[in-house]
Motif scaffolding. Structure first.
Motif, short mmCIF file in Angstrom:
data_model
loop_
_atom_site.label_atom_id
_atom_site.label_comp_id
_atom_site.label_asym_id
_atom_site.label_seq_id
_atom_site.Cartn_x
_atom_site.Cartn_y
_atom_site.Cartn_z
N ILE A 1 -20.51 29.34 14.29
CA ILE A 1 -19.89 28.53 13.24
C ILE A 1 -20.93 27.53 12.78
O ILE A 1 -21.48 26.77 13.58
N TYR A 2 -21.20 27.55 11.46
CA TYR A 2 -22.13 26.61 10.86
C TYR A 2 -21.33 25.58 10.07
O TYR A 2 -20.45 25.95 9.28
N VAL A 3 -21.64 24.31 10.29
CA VAL A 3 -20.93 23.24 9.59
C VAL A 3 -21.91 22.48 8.72
O VAL A 3 -22.93 21.98 9.21
N ASP A 4 -21.60 22.40 7.43
CA ASP A 4 -22.31 21.54 6.49
C ASP A 4 -21.83 20.13 6.85
O ASP A 4 -20.80 19.67 6.37
N ALA A 5 -22.56 19.48 7.75
CA ALA A 5 -22.00 18.38 8.53
C ALA A 5 -22.17 16.97 7.98
O ALA A 5 -21.60 16.04 8.53
N ASP A 6 -22.92 16.77 6.91
CA ASP A 6 -23.15 15.41 6.44
C ASP A 6 -21.86 14.63 6.19
O ASP A 6 -21.72 13.51 6.63
N ALA A 7 -20.93 15.21 5.48
CA ALA A 7 -19.70 14.49 5.14
C ALA A 7 -18.46 15.21 5.63
O ALA A 7 -17.37 14.98 5.12
N SER A 8 -18.61 16.07 6.59
CA SER A 8 -17.47 16.87 7.04
C SER A 8 -16.51 16.07 7.91
O SER A 8 -16.91 15.55 8.95
N PRO A 9 -15.24 16.00 7.50
CA PRO A 9 -14.26 15.27 8.31
C PRO A 9 -13.68 16.13 9.44
O PRO A 9 -12.80 15.67 10.17
N VAL A 10 -14.16 17.37 9.59
CA VAL A 10 -13.57 18.27 10.59
C VAL A 10 -14.56 18.69 11.68
O VAL A 10 -14.30 19.63 12.42
N GLY B 1 -32.93 16.04 0.92
CA GLY B 1 -32.78 16.65 -0.40
C GLY B 1 -31.37 17.18 -0.63
O GLY B 1 -30.66 17.53 0.31
N ALA B 2 -31.00 17.26 -1.89
CA ALA B 2 -29.64 17.60 -2.28
C ALA B 2 -29.14 18.92 -1.70
O ALA B 2 -27.99 19.03 -1.30
N GLU B 3 -29.97 19.92 -1.62
CA GLU B 3 -29.52 21.24 -1.17
C GLU B 3 -30.15 21.66 0.16
O GLU B 3 -30.01 22.81 0.57
N ALA B 4 -30.80 20.73 0.86
CA ALA B 4 -31.54 21.09 2.07
C ALA B 4 -30.64 21.70 3.14
O ALA B 4 -30.99 22.70 3.77
N ALA B 5 -29.47 21.12 3.36
CA ALA B 5 -28.55 21.65 4.38
C ALA B 5 -28.06 23.04 3.97
O ALA B 5 -27.97 23.95 4.80
N ASP B 6 -27.78 23.21 2.68
CA ASP B 6 -27.30 24.51 2.19
C ASP B 6 -28.35 25.60 2.43
O ASP B 6 -28.03 26.69 2.92
N TYR B 7 -29.60 25.30 2.10
CA TYR B 7 -30.67 26.29 2.27
C TYR B 7 -30.84 26.64 3.75
O TYR B 7 -31.06 27.80 4.10
N LYS B 8 -30.76 25.63 4.61
CA LYS B 8 -30.94 25.88 6.04
C LYS B 8 -29.80 26.74 6.58
O LYS B 8 -30.03 27.68 7.36
N ILE B 9 -28.57 26.44 6.18
CA ILE B 9 -27.43 27.24 6.63
C ILE B 9 -27.60 28.68 6.18
O ILE B 9 -27.39 29.62 6.95
N MET B 10 -28.01 28.88 4.93
CA MET B 10 -28.17 30.25 4.43
C MET B 10 -29.30 30.98 5.14
O MET B 10 -29.25 32.19 5.31
N LYS B 11 -30.30 30.26 5.57
CA LYS B 11 -31.40 30.88 6.30
C LYS B 11 -30.94 31.32 7.70
O LYS B 11 -31.34 32.37 8.19
N LEU B 12 -30.07 30.53 8.32
CA LEU B 12 -29.64 30.79 9.69
C LEU B 12 -28.44 31.73 9.80
O LEU B 12 -28.34 32.51 10.75
N ALA B 13 -27.51 31.65 8.87
CA ALA B 13 -26.24 32.38 8.98
C ALA B 13 -26.45 33.88 8.80
O ALA B 13 -27.31 34.33 8.06
#
Length: 157
Positions: free
Chosen positions: A3-12, A53-65
């Motif tokens: 499970i990958y979480v885009d965690a910066d502002a995730s309330p869950v 950066g604005a999309e850094a977490a997104d890019y990392k998740i896509m690289k790992l998932a």
């Protein structure tokens, strides 16, 4: 499955961690260095820090998932990419992104961005409620169960 979480502002985040711990699924929290915390690491939870950066977490998740993984995000763009990669993508308000709803969500986001750009005011997201929290936890548990069943079926084939 992870499970990958885009965690910066995730309330869950804590719901994901607790549920994953009970089911033995590894969790990867991806967040920017701006949210760095030297606190204790939880067993089964990896925290990956990325640039601010604005999309850094997104890019990392896509690289790992990988196909079959679960991604938790409120970002429609990341959701679209995750679906294309064969991931199951969940929103913290308790709904799953699907190939049937992602186009409308992206179109709505674009229309709102254009309205703001032209000077119009748009409403922000509604507050996260206890009902949202419960809906998300139920959806996450159901999704994990379904993904485990899919893995078992694929293993037997």
């Amino acid at each position: 499955m992870k499970i990958y979480v885009d965690a910066d502002a995730s309330p869950v985040k804590q719901i994901v961690i607790n549920t994953a711990k009970q089911t033995g699924i590894p969790v990867v929290l991806v967040q920017s260095f701006a949210h760095y915390s030297p606190g204790e690491q939880t067993y089964g939870v990896e925290t990956v820090y990325v640039d601010t950066g604005a999309e850094a977490a997104d890019y990392k998740i896509m690289k790992l998932a990988e196909s079959g993984d679960i991604i938790v995000t409120q970002d429609y763009g990341l959701a679209s990419l995750g679906l294309a990669k064969g991931c199951v993508v969940l929103h913290h308000k308790g709904f799953a992104y699907t190939n049937d709803n992602i186009d409308l969500l992206l179109e709505t986001r674009y229309a709102s961005a254009m309205a703001r750009k032209s000077g119009k005011r748009t409403k922000g997201p509604k507050a996260f409620t206890a009902e949202d929290r419960n809906k998300f936890e139920i959806l996450l548990r159901e999704t994990i169960q379904q993904q485990k069943e899919n893995e078992d079926e694929n293993y037997l084939d």
